[in-house]
Design a protein around this motif. Structure first.
Motif, PDB file in Angstrom:
ATOM      1  N   VAL A 112       0.842  -1.193   0.000  1.00 32.08           N
ATOM      2  CA  VAL A 112       0.000   0.000   0.000  1.00 32.08           C
ATOM      3  C   VAL A 112       0.883   1.252   0.000  1.00 32.08           C
ATOM      4  CG1 VAL A 112      -1.592   1.338   1.448  1.00 32.08           C
ATOM      5  CG2 VAL A 112      -1.949  -1.137   1.098  1.00 32.08           C
ATOM      6  N   GLU A 113       1.833   1.276   0.927  1.00 30.25           N
ATOM      7  CA  GLU A 113       2.632   2.493   1.063  1.00 30.25           C
ATOM      8  C   GLU A 113       3.535   2.707  -0.165  1.00 30.25           C
ATOM      9  OE1 GLU A 113       3.085   4.082   4.938  1.00 30.25           O
ATOM     10  OE2 GLU A 113       5.245   4.148   4.665  1.00 30.25           O
ATOM     11  N   GLU A 114       4.008   1.618  -0.753  1.00 28.01           N
ATOM     12  CA  GLU A 114       4.807   1.773  -1.984  1.00 28.01           C
ATOM     13  C   GLU A 114       3.958   2.365  -3.107  1.00 28.01           C
ATOM     14  OE1 GLU A 114       8.033  -1.839  -1.189  1.00 28.01           O
ATOM     15  OE2 GLU A 114       6.195  -2.253  -2.313  1.00 28.01           O
ATOM     16  N   ASN A 115       2.707   1.917  -3.212  1.00 25.26           N
ATOM     17  CA  ASN A 115       1.800   2.502  -4.201  1.00 25.26           C
ATOM     18  C   ASN A 115       1.624   3.999  -3.960  1.00 25.26           C
ATOM     19  OD1 ASN A 115       0.081   0.783  -6.250  1.00 25.26           O
ATOM     20  ND2 ASN A 115       0.495  -0.565  -4.512  1.00 25.26           N
ATOM     21  N   LEU A 116       1.498   4.370  -2.688  1.00 24.97           N
ATOM     22  CA  LEU A 116       1.277   5.784  -2.357  1.00 24.97           C
ATOM     23  C   LEU A 116       2.528   6.615  -2.627  1.00 24.97           C
ATOM     24  CD1 LEU A 116      -0.784   5.387   0.952  1.00 24.97           C
ATOM     25  CD2 LEU A 116      -1.620   5.720  -1.376  1.00 24.97           C
ATOM     26  N   TYR A 139      -3.761   9.142   5.603  1.00 25.91           N
ATOM     27  CA  TYR A 139      -4.025   8.201   6.705  1.00 25.91           C
ATOM     28  C   TYR A 139      -5.060   8.791   7.662  1.00 25.91           C
ATOM     29  CZ  TYR A 139      -0.047   5.298   5.274  1.00 25.91           C
ATOM     30  OH  TYR A 139       0.800   4.481   4.579  1.00 25.91           O
ATOM     31  N   ASP A 140      -5.079  10.104   7.804  1.00 21.92           N
ATOM     32  CA  ASP A 140      -6.129  10.733   8.624  1.00 21.92           C
ATOM     33  C   ASP A 140      -7.501  10.554   7.974  1.00 21.92           C
ATOM     34  OD1 ASP A 140      -4.221  11.572  10.381  1.00 21.92           O
ATOM     35  OD2 ASP A 140      -4.157  13.655   9.660  1.00 21.92           O
ATOM     36  N   LEU A 141      -7.494  10.633   6.638  1.00 24.87           N
ATOM     37  CA  LEU A 141      -8.755  10.505   5.898  1.00 24.87           C
ATOM     38  C   LEU A 141      -9.290   9.068   5.994  1.00 24.87           C
ATOM     39  CD1 LEU A 141     -10.483  12.349   3.964  1.00 24.87           C
ATOM     40  CD2 LEU A 141      -9.252  11.268   2.081  1.00 24.87           C
ATOM     41  N   PHE A 142      -8.381   8.091   5.903  1.00 25.46           N
ATOM     42  CA  PHE A 142      -8.744   6.667   6.000  1.00 25.46           C
ATOM     43  C   PHE A 142      -7.910   6.032   7.101  1.00 25.46           C
ATOM     44  CE2 PHE A 142      -9.348   7.457   1.330  1.00 25.46           C
ATOM     45  CZ  PHE A 142     -10.724   7.258   1.288  1.00 25.46           C
ATOM     46  N   PRO A 143      -8.284   6.192   8.370  1.00 26.33           N
ATOM     47  CA  PRO A 143      -7.459   5.677   9.469  1.00 26.33           C
ATOM     48  C   PRO A 143      -7.165   4.171   9.343  1.00 26.33           C
ATOM     49  CG  PRO A 143      -9.173   7.114  10.318  1.00 26.33           C
ATOM     50  CD  PRO A 143      -9.455   6.926   8.863  1.00 26.33           C
ATOM     51  N   ALA A 144      -8.124   3.417   8.792  1.00 29.76           N
ATOM     52  CA  ALA A 144      -7.916   1.964   8.666  1.00 29.76           C
ATOM     53  C   ALA A 144      -6.730   1.649   7.757  1.00 29.76           C
ATOM     54  CB  ALA A 144      -9.182   1.310   8.114  1.00 29.76           C
ATOM     55  N   MET A 145      -6.463   2.539   6.799  1.00 24.54           N
ATOM     56  CA  MET A 145      -5.412   2.270   5.806  1.00 24.54           C
ATOM     57  C   MET A 145      -4.024   2.188   6.447  1.00 24.54           C
ATOM     58  SD  MET A 145      -5.059   4.211   2.149  1.00 24.54           S
ATOM     59  CE  MET A 145      -4.330   5.686   2.843  1.00 24.54           C
ATOM     60  N   LYS A 146      -3.842   2.927   7.542  1.00 27.33           N
ATOM     61  CA  LYS A 146      -2.547   2.901   8.220  1.00 27.33           C
ATOM     62  C   LYS A 146      -2.250   1.495   8.750  1.00 27.33           C
ATOM     63  CE  LYS A 146       0.360   5.921  10.825  1.00 27.33           C
ATOM     64  NZ  LYS A 146       0.511   7.178  11.504  1.00 27.33           N
ATOM     65  N   GLU A 147      -3.311   0.811   9.160  1.00 31.80           N
ATOM     66  CA  GLU A 147      -3.156  -0.546   9.711  1.00 31.80           C
ATOM     67  C   GLU A 147      -2.672  -1.536   8.655  1.00 31.80           C
ATOM     68  OE1 GLU A 147      -3.744  -0.906  12.984  1.00 31.80           O
ATOM     69  OE2 GLU A 147      -4.165   1.261  12.934  1.00 31.80           O
ATOM     70  N   PHE A 148      -3.123  -1.341   7.408  1.00 31.53           N
ATOM     71  CA  PHE A 148      -2.726  -2.314   6.383  1.00 31.53           C
ATOM     72  C   PHE A 148      -1.725  -1.719   5.384  1.00 31.53           C
ATOM     73  CE2 PHE A 148      -6.971  -0.739   4.945  1.00 31.53           C
ATOM     74  CZ  PHE A 148      -6.660  -0.231   3.692  1.00 31.53           C
ATOM     75  N   ARG A 149      -0.984  -0.720   5.827  1.00 30.50           N
ATOM     76  CA  ARG A 149      -0.098  -0.021   4.882  1.00 30.50           C
ATOM     77  C   ARG A 149       1.064  -0.860   4.368  1.00 30.50           C
ATOM     78  NH1 ARG A 149       1.380   2.152   9.901  1.00 30.50           N
ATOM     79  NH2 ARG A 149       3.631   2.265  10.305  1.00 30.50           N
TER      80      ARG A 149
END
Ligand SMILES: Nc1ncnc2c1ncn2[C@@H]1O[C@H](COP(=O)(O)OP(=O)(O)OP(=O)(O)O)[C@@H](O)[C@H]1O
Ligand SMILES: [Mg+2]
Length: 235
Positions: free
Chosen positions: A95-99, A117-127
């Motif tokens: 995920v983070e490489e894509n970003l 990550y603030d906009l989608f807090p769940a995304m930080k968990e699966f980054r």
């Protein structure tokens, strides 16, 4: 102020004409929905807006500049970003490489990794997960974030809700308030007319490549939408 303007746009795929004389505008900070049945020409218009498909006739302007013949990468530099149908992430990357890839060519602006990550807090968990291991909803969060990280002036979204459960769709759509707060204009292509209407300021309904209805979302009636969507009055 008008940010994006299409004037009398005809798009062809070889001999097949996909849009006919389409004119529409998107103001700064405005959310505009484009609705219509399968094959109505919705994705074609989005692709024209970001230079992936050329108009045969008509003009496209961005903040007053004629961008009709501009290449996709140059339009991106000027602030047009697309969340494509099917998400199209790099599946073997995390995920983070894509970003981070999206950030490499970003314009200056408010969107940073922290902000998405603030906009989608769940995304930080699966980054650190690979994109191929994500659910459809998770992929959509990454696809929207990737587009935001280019710091667009206008975000074009093609059928965000396709294949997602209603609860997940609501979670995805909830992000738009945060995006609008930054003054980003949004163009939403949707087959779900109810959701398109509630998420937008104005809407255009396409029928077989033509604008059949242009209306304010808060006042347009379901009957008017139905008539424009199907091209006939149904009882
Ligand atoms: N690459 C292509 N080559 C040839 N014809 C195409 C191509 N892409 C789309 N078309 C045709 O152009 C018309 C408009 O298609 P488009 O994909 O823009 O519709 P849409 O409203 O996005 O439909 P959907 O809801 O199914 O995504 C259709 O008749 C379609 O078959
Ligand atoms: Mg489409």
């Amino acid at each position: 102020m008008t940010l994006l303007e299409l004037e009398h746009v005809d798009v062809f795929y070889r001999d097949l004409q996909a849009t006919f004389d389409v004119s529409l505008t998107v103001d700064e900070g405005e959310t505009v929905a484009i609705i219509g049945a399968n094959g109505a020409g919705k994705s074609t218009l989005l692709r024209a807006m970001i230079g992936l498909t050329q108009c045969r006739n008509g003009r496209i302007r961005l903040a007053g500049e004629d961008v009709t013949r501009l290449r996709c990468d140059l339009l991106a530099r000027r602030g047009v970003a697309l969340v494509p149908e099917g998400r199209r992430l790099f599946s073997s990357l995390t995920v983070e490489e894509n970003l981070l890839l999206a950030m490499a060519r970003a314009r200056k602006g408010p969107w940073t990794l922290q902000r998405v990550y603030d906009l989608f807090p769940a995304m930080k968990e699966f980054r650190s997960h690979r994109a191929s291991d994500l659910s459809g909803g998770q992929q959509q969060m990454v696809a929207i974030s990737r587009a935001l990280l280019t710091n667009p002036r206008v975000l074009l979204c093609d059928e965000l809700s396709l294949g997602l459960a209603p609860k997940v769709i609501s979670e995805i759509y909830a992000c738009f308030d945060g995006i609008r707060k930054e003054g980003v204009s949004i163009v939403l292509v949707e087959q779900d007319t109810v959701r398109a209407r509630s998420a937008s300021d104005r809407l255009y309904c396409l029928l077989k490549g033509k604008v059949r209805l242009a209306a304010k979302s808060s006042t347009v009636t379901p009957e008017a939408i139905r008539e424009a969507y199907f091209g006939e009055t149904r009882t």
